[in-house]
Design a protein around this motif. Structure first.
Motif, PDB file in Angstrom:
ATOM      1  N   PRO A   1     102.708  18.422  55.146  1.00  0.00           N
ATOM      2  CA  PRO A   1     103.242  17.872  56.268  1.00  0.00           C
ATOM      3  C   PRO A   1     103.451  16.960  55.364  1.00  0.00           C
ATOM      4  O   PRO A   1     104.327  15.550  55.662  1.00  0.00           O
ATOM      5  CB  PRO A   1     101.520  16.853  57.172  1.00  0.00           C
ATOM      6  CG  PRO A   1     100.765  17.361  55.743  1.00  0.00           C
ATOM      7  CD  PRO A   1     100.749  18.242  55.293  1.00  0.00           C
ATOM      8  N   CYS A   2     103.299  17.581  53.535  1.00  0.00           N
ATOM      9  CA  CYS A   2     104.271  16.975  52.646  1.00  0.00           C
ATOM     10  C   CYS A   2     104.207  17.135  51.427  1.00  0.00           C
ATOM     11  O   CYS A   2     103.748  18.783  51.609  1.00  0.00           O
ATOM     12  CB  CYS A   2     104.058  15.599  52.600  1.00  0.00           C
ATOM     13  SG  CYS A   2     101.889  15.213  51.749  1.00  0.00           S
ATOM     14  N   LEU A   3     105.956  17.310  51.109  1.00  0.00           N
ATOM     15  CA  LEU A   3     105.548  17.900  49.366  1.00  0.00           C
ATOM     16  C   LEU A   3     104.613  16.827  47.689  1.00  0.00           C
ATOM     17  O   LEU A   3     104.849  15.532  48.141  1.00  0.00           O
ATOM     18  CB  LEU A   3     106.751  18.395  48.767  1.00  0.00           C
ATOM     19  CG  LEU A   3     106.972  19.443  49.728  1.00  0.00           C
ATOM     20  CD1 LEU A   3     108.463  19.195  49.362  1.00  0.00           C
ATOM     21  CD2 LEU A   3     106.460  20.552  50.046  1.00  0.00           C
ATOM     22  N   VAL A   4     104.308  17.843  47.477  1.00  0.00           N
ATOM     23  CA  VAL A   4     103.625  16.745  46.315  1.00  0.00           C
ATOM     24  C   VAL A   4     104.657  17.562  44.738  1.00  0.00           C
ATOM     25  O   VAL A   4     104.439  18.451  44.575  1.00  0.00           O
ATOM     26  CB  VAL A   4     102.397  16.670  45.911  1.00  0.00           C
ATOM     27  CG1 VAL A   4     101.307  15.908  46.927  1.00  0.00           C
ATOM     28  CG2 VAL A   4     101.408  17.465  45.563  1.00  0.00           C
ATOM     29  N   THR A   5     104.382  16.251  43.711  1.00  0.00           N
ATOM     30  CA  THR A   5     105.281  17.003  42.421  1.00  0.00           C
ATOM     31  C   THR A   5     104.151  17.948  41.991  1.00  0.00           C
ATOM     32  O   THR A   5     102.366  16.842  42.118  1.00  0.00           O
ATOM     33  CB  THR A   5     105.677  16.011  41.474  1.00  0.00           C
ATOM     34  OG1 THR A   5     105.564  14.898  42.299  1.00  0.00           O
ATOM     35  CG2 THR A   5     107.222  15.942  42.597  1.00  0.00           C
ATOM     36  N   ALA A   6     104.081  18.002  40.366  1.00  0.00           N
ATOM     37  CA  ALA A   6     103.388  18.560  39.611  1.00  0.00           C
ATOM     38  C   ALA A   6     102.536  17.133  39.144  1.00  0.00           C
ATOM     39  O   ALA A   6     100.560  17.481  38.716  1.00  0.00           O
ATOM     40  CB  ALA A   6     103.939  19.012  38.519  1.00  0.00           C
ATOM     41  N   ASP A   7     103.045  16.195  38.668  1.00  0.00           N
ATOM     42  CA  ASP A   7     102.223  15.119  37.601  1.00  0.00           C
ATOM     43  C   ASP A   7     101.814  14.325  39.454  1.00  0.00           C
ATOM     44  O   ASP A   7     100.932  13.351  39.063  1.00  0.00           O
ATOM     45  CB  ASP A   7     103.513  14.038  37.789  1.00  0.00           C
ATOM     46  CG  ASP A   7     104.383  13.391  38.476  1.00  0.00           C
ATOM     47  OD1 ASP A   7     105.072  14.663  39.914  1.00  0.00           O
ATOM     48  OD2 ASP A   7     104.582  12.396  39.058  1.00  0.00           O
ATOM     49  N   GLU A   8     101.701  14.796  39.939  1.00  0.00           N
ATOM     50  CA  GLU A   8     100.603  14.150  41.205  1.00  0.00           C
ATOM     51  C   GLU A   8      99.537  14.391  41.429  1.00  0.00           C
ATOM     52  O   GLU A   8      98.406  13.772  42.135  1.00  0.00           O
ATOM     53  CB  GLU A   8     101.205  13.840  42.148  1.00  0.00           C
ATOM     54  CG  GLU A   8     102.720  12.729  42.676  1.00  0.00           C
ATOM     55  CD  GLU A   8     102.906  12.373  44.281  1.00  0.00           C
ATOM     56  OE1 GLU A   8     103.057  12.490  44.779  1.00  0.00           O
ATOM     57  OE2 GLU A   8     103.804  13.926  44.207  1.00  0.00           O
TER      58      GLU A   8
END
Length: 125
Positions: A30-37
């Motif tokens: 439902p969303c994207l996250v970045t590696a730092d998250e």
């Protein structure tokens, strides 16, 4: 990402790409996250349920190739840009490996969860 495959189409042509490419396939969210998250991507757990029945339960650490290896291999043959998505493959539990196979049918609901990211839920039409 739900890596959906139309096995009848795939088997008719013997080409996996055709079975994964019809309109509406490969839903994401439902969303994207970045590696730092994400503190440790290898510790993420994937759960897939069909109509509430658990079909897949695995950790990213169980992939055949780890994420850095996948990125390295792909970047040798193509240009990867920020925002590109890489489908890593799937774990045990896909319908085709059951005896007899358990294919999705219209009306089924597939829910793919990776916590803490969330759940992608899609009906089969």
């Amino acid at each position: 990402m739900n890596d959906v495959t139309a096995r009848t189409l795939q088997n008719r042509h013997k080409q996996w790409f055709l079975g994964k490419s019809p309109d509406g396939f490969c839903p994401m969210g439902p969303c994207l996250v970045t590696a730092d998250e994400i503190d440790d991507v290898a510790a993420l757990r994937l759960l897939t349920k069909v109509n509430g029945e658990l079909r897949q339960d695995a950790y990213v650490s169980q992939l055949i190739f780890d994420i850095p290896t996948l990125i390295e291999a792909l970047s040798k043959v193509m240009t990867l840009e920020p925002g590109d998505l890489i489908a890593t493959g799937t774990c045990a539990g896909v319908g085709i490996v059951f005896d007899p196979p358990r294919y999705l049918k219209p009306g089924d609901v597939v829910a793919v969860t990776i916590e803490p990211i969330g759940t992608l839920e899609n009906p089969v039409s």
